[in-house]
Design a protein around this motif. Structure first.
Motif, PDB file in Angstrom:
ATOM      1  N   TRP A   1     -24.810  94.035  74.350  1.00 33.48           N
ATOM      2  CA  TRP A   1     -23.473  93.562  73.991  1.00 33.48           C
ATOM      3  C   TRP A   1     -23.049  94.035  72.608  1.00 33.48           C
ATOM      4  CZ3 TRP A   1     -27.908  90.628  74.079  1.00 33.48           C
ATOM      5  CH2 TRP A   1     -28.339  90.148  72.834  1.00 33.48           C
ATOM      6  N   ALA A   2     -24.009  94.473  71.807  1.00 32.45           N
ATOM      7  CA  ALA A   2     -23.674  94.857  70.434  1.00 32.45           C
ATOM      8  C   ALA A   2     -23.460  96.359  70.297  1.00 32.45           C
ATOM      9  CB  ALA A   2     -24.770  94.393  69.478  1.00 32.45           C
ATOM     10  N   SER A   3     -23.645  97.107  71.365  1.00 38.63           N
ATOM     11  CA  SER A   3     -23.559  98.557  71.228  1.00 38.63           C
ATOM     12  C   SER A   3     -22.562  99.182  72.207  1.00 38.63           C
ATOM     13  CB  SER A   3     -24.942  99.176  71.466  1.00 38.63           C
ATOM     14  OG  SER A   3     -24.803 100.582  71.592  1.00 38.63           O
TER      15      SER A   3
ATOM     16  N   ALA B   1     -19.080  96.549  67.764  1.00 41.39           N
ATOM     17  CA  ALA B   1     -18.773  95.883  69.027  1.00 41.39           C
ATOM     18  C   ALA B   1     -17.422  95.161  69.058  1.00 41.39           C
ATOM     19  CB  ALA B   1     -19.903  94.935  69.403  1.00 41.39           C
TER      20      ALA B   1
ATOM     21  N   SER C   1     -21.735  91.382  65.074  1.00 41.64           N
ATOM     22  CA  SER C   1     -22.302  92.464  65.869  1.00 41.64           C
ATOM     23  C   SER C   1     -21.908  92.297  67.333  1.00 41.64           C
ATOM     24  CB  SER C   1     -23.823  92.467  65.742  1.00 41.64           C
ATOM     25  OG  SER C   1     -24.348  91.342  66.420  1.00 41.64           O
ATOM     26  N   HIS C   2     -21.370  91.148  67.683  1.00 39.00           N
ATOM     27  CA  HIS C   2     -21.013  90.799  69.054  1.00 39.00           C
ATOM     28  C   HIS C   2     -19.503  90.913  69.194  1.00 39.00           C
ATOM     29  CE1 HIS C   2     -20.625  88.466  72.685  1.00 39.00           C
ATOM     30  NE2 HIS C   2     -21.910  88.186  72.718  1.00 39.00           N
ATOM     31  N   ALA C   3     -19.053  91.389  70.350  1.00 33.58           N
ATOM     32  CA  ALA C   3     -17.621  91.418  70.608  1.00 33.58           C
ATOM     33  C   ALA C   3     -17.100  89.988  70.708  1.00 33.58           C
ATOM     34  CB  ALA C   3     -17.347  92.172  71.901  1.00 33.58           C
TER      35      ALA C   3
END
Ligand code: SF4
Ligand code: SF4
Ligand SMILES: [Cu+2]
Lengths: 156, 535
Positions: B135-137, B53, A100-102
């Motif tokens: 950070w996830a969106s 992301a 879910s994290h870049a």
């Protein structure tokens, strides 16, 4: 951990935002980006459409093994059933995990075998945290069933 | 003794190509324009691209590259982000609107002409960041950027000067904080030239209206400076909008590296000059546009927020935080995620820092008072009671808290470089997929790219940053103590050690806390629909 509450994969999934807000955002974005991107927009395949919720009637379930996956080599069991509840064999499965994290590259699943609609998939978990597993099953008649599952992976 | 006259500090403006570029009137615009274009791409992808992301330009470039590059630039140069800030580009339009429709704008209201508003916004940003997993969106990331443009534009349309940068912008405050340790500073080259300068363009040159009436403004500029008044006016040269007056400017606080003063000074007397990194923390002179650090509660609070915020921000990424949140939830009787997080913020960013700072400051103050008594002896104690070191606790804390800046910055550096180094190269496939989607790239997308260094290098690199920060912090604590003593004593290293000791202890405690956080594996969490138990 049985994760059979699939979120429909609709590429832009987001259960938090009302449709109206999304539409508003789209407009604002267009106004902002138009100046620089008019050229790009012309043939733009990047814009994500919001498809209707999956109405294919198929049931896809995902079970992680072990139930609480940890960083390292993991296994997923994917079950595919048709609208009548019959297991679906012979589908071509594509499995991709993203955090879910870049900042982490995607992990791709390898199909290890199938037994009456139950597909065993090996997937490397490269970091602890929240993952999305996208499953795309291409049926023998060419139909595509897609789902997205959230999975929490624990650090070692 | 080295002779300081024989070797001058380096001045970037004298370097061959770079110097010429920076002196060019439109240098800042030339840097802002590409950043603005990049921002447009980021907005486009954030709002319309894939909402995942790791595969969206917005989340990848903002949370990995922007943050990583900002801290690295602060470490090796200075406040380069403000220098190229895209949010300031629409200001030309804001300025025009202000002159036409807002009667030249009004001064920023006195009640918020300090750092309290900015501090509240920084705190709110940290909270929103954790609570909504920004950070996830990609979508939320893009909206934050848009809101930023809108607020900057509104503030600068309504108010004069660079009110947004100085009093509002949370990113700017972070950059001001970080640039306290930077090796470069915008500074007068020859103080003697300023002493004879009569126009003081570096502060008061306004292309349209002066900030206050200036006698002799009608005098042609050619009398006092090498450039013609009329030329300069049409070119839109202006003095410092952050109210930093070069001859009395000290250090980097509040300086956006906007280059205005460099372009405004008719004597070419302002440079971008090298210095010993962190050295501006050691002394507490009067600083133009700021005053004395030790007299500014708001600045001290902002510094405390950034120092302790660095630890909370990193702590939020490791396993124990989830157990802690669940525990707090149980104490509160099934509380919402918002209140769980609020409790962590309250303890970690307010109660604990306040407690640590008060205790440390108190011990230092007691040591200072005892020294005064010993020196004067019992004989004078009663007569001189009024002359005792009576600096209030808040002044003592505001004086020494700057010693924590390098350590806090080291922690930000360690954390952000972790993200940058683990995922920096994912920008390549994400950009490739962007180009492929818009039909500008055939060929395969290299999804296999990711880390910039081998995984086992990460912890040593982070630890080096943290150790270096702690070391610089200890040096700063001792230097501050020496300068503190300078007011009442002759140089006395042993006494300085006594005053600095409590701060050195605090620095070591924080160093251990930082290592304890960094040594644990980071878990990249963050989506609301995750982990089943939470709504
Ligand atoms: S920096 Fe330039 S304009 Fe400012 S006081 Fe010095 S000489 Fe004058
Ligand atoms: S004009 Fe002010 S803010 Fe801009 S570089 Fe000069 S001192 Fe810094
Ligand atoms: Cu992090």
């Amino acid at each position: 951990m049985s994760l059979n509450t699939a979120i429909d994969v609709a590429p832009t999934l987001d259960i938090r935002r009302p449709e109206a807000a999304r539409r508003l955002a789209r407009w604002a974005a267009f106004l902002c980006a138009l100046a620089v991107l008019s050229v790009l927009c012309a043939g733009c395949g990047r814009i994500q459409q919001t498809p209707a919720a999956a109405q294919d009637g198929y049931t896809v379930t995902l079970v992680a093994q072990p139930a609480t996956p940890v960083v390292g080599d993991g296994t997923l069991v994917v079950t595919l059933r048709d609208p009548a509840g019959q297991p679906v064999s012979g589908a071509r499965l594509q499995v991709e995990g993203n955090m879910s994290h870049a900042g982490m590259k995607p992990s791709f699943g390898k199909i290890r075998g199938e037994d009456a609609g139950q597909y065993t998939v090996a997937i490397p978990w490269t970091m602890g945290g929240d993952w999305y597993v996208d499953i795309k099953a291409t049926l023998s008649d060419g139909r595509v069933i897609a789902r997205r599952f959230p999975i929490a992976v624990h650090a070692k | 003794m080295p002779n300081s006259a024989t070797r001058r500090a380096p001045d970037v403006l004298t370097w061959p190509l770079l110097g010429r570029f920076l002196k060019w009137q439109h240098a800042r615009t030339a840097m802002q324009t590409p950043v603005l274009l990049l921002t447009a791409l980021i907005l486009f992808d954030g709002l319309l691209g894939p909402q995942l992301a790791p595969k969206n330009l917005a989340t990848v470039s903002v949370w990995l590259h922007y943050r990583g590059l900002v801290v690295l630039a602060l470490l090796v140069a200075g406040n380069l982000f403000c220098m190229a800030c895209p949010f300031m580009l629409p200001r030309q339009a804001a300025r025009w609107l202000r002159e036409r429709f807002c009667g030249g704008g009004r001064p920023f209201p006195a009640i918020v002409r300090n750092k309290w508003l900015a501090l509240a916004l920084v705190l709110a940003f940290f909270f929103v960041y954790e609570r909504f997993s920004l950070w996830a969106s990609p979508w939320l990331t893009a909206w934050i950027i848009l809101a930023y443009f809108a607020i900057a534009f509104a503030v600068d349309t309504l108010f004069r000067g660079a009110a947004f940068c100085k009093y509002v912008c949370p990113l700017g405050q972070f950059n001001f904080f970080g640039s306290l340790i930077s090796p470069l500073e915008i500074k007068v080259r020859e103080p003697g030239t300023c002493a004879t300068c009569r126009t003081k363009d570096c502060i008061q040159y306004q292309p349209t209206k002066p900030l206050w009436p200036v006698s002799g403004r009608a005098r042609p500029r050619s009398e006092t400076g090498p450039q013609q008044f009329s030329d300069r006016e049409t070119q839109g040269v202006r003095g410092c909008e952050l109210w930093l007056f070069q001859p009395r400017k000290v250090g980097n606080m509040d300086c956006t590296f906007c280059l205005d003063c460099i372009h405004a000074c008719p004597y070419d007397n302002v440079g971008i000059i090298g210095r010993v990194p962190t050295s501006e923390l050691w002394r507490d002179p009067f600083r133009s546009g700021i005053g004395r650090f030790s007299q500014r509660r708001d600045l001290a609070a902002l510094v405390a927020l950034f120092v302790f915020g660095s630890f909370i921000n990193a702590f939020a990424m490791i396993r124990p935080v989830y157990a802690l949140r669940d525990q707090i939830g149980r104490w509160l009787g099934g509380a919402s995620p918002t209140s769980e997080l609020a409790v962590i913020f309250l303890i970690g960013l307010i109660v604990l820092p306040a407690l640590l700072l008060i205790v440390t400051g108190f011990v230092t103050r007691m040591a200072a008072q005892r020294m005064e008594k010993i020196e004067r002896g019992d004989r004078d104690r009663d007569r001189d009671r009024d002359r005792e070191c009576r600096e209030p606790l808040r002044v003592v804390i505001s004086r020494y808290i700057y010693a924590l800046v390098p350590l806090g910055f080291g922690m930000w550096l360690a954390h952000y470089s972790f993200h940058f180094l683990t995922g920096g190269l994912t920008l390549v496939p994400v950009a490739q997929s962007f180009l492929a989607d818009v039909g500008l790239l055939g060929g395969a997308v290299q999804w296999g790219l990711g880390p910039m260094v081998p995984g086992e290098w990460l912890f040593p690199i982070e630890a080096i940053f943290l150790y270096a920060g702690a070391f610089a912090s200890i040096v700063a604590a001792l230097q501050i103590a020496l300068n503190h003593l300078g007011m009442t004593h002759n140089d006395d290293p042993a006494a300085a050690l006594k005053l600095a000791a409590p701060w050195v202890v605090l620095i070591l405690i924080l160093l251990l806390a930082g290592l304890a956080i960094l040594v644990q594996p980071m878990e990249m969490r963050g989506t609301l629909q995750m982990s089943g138990s939470r709504p």
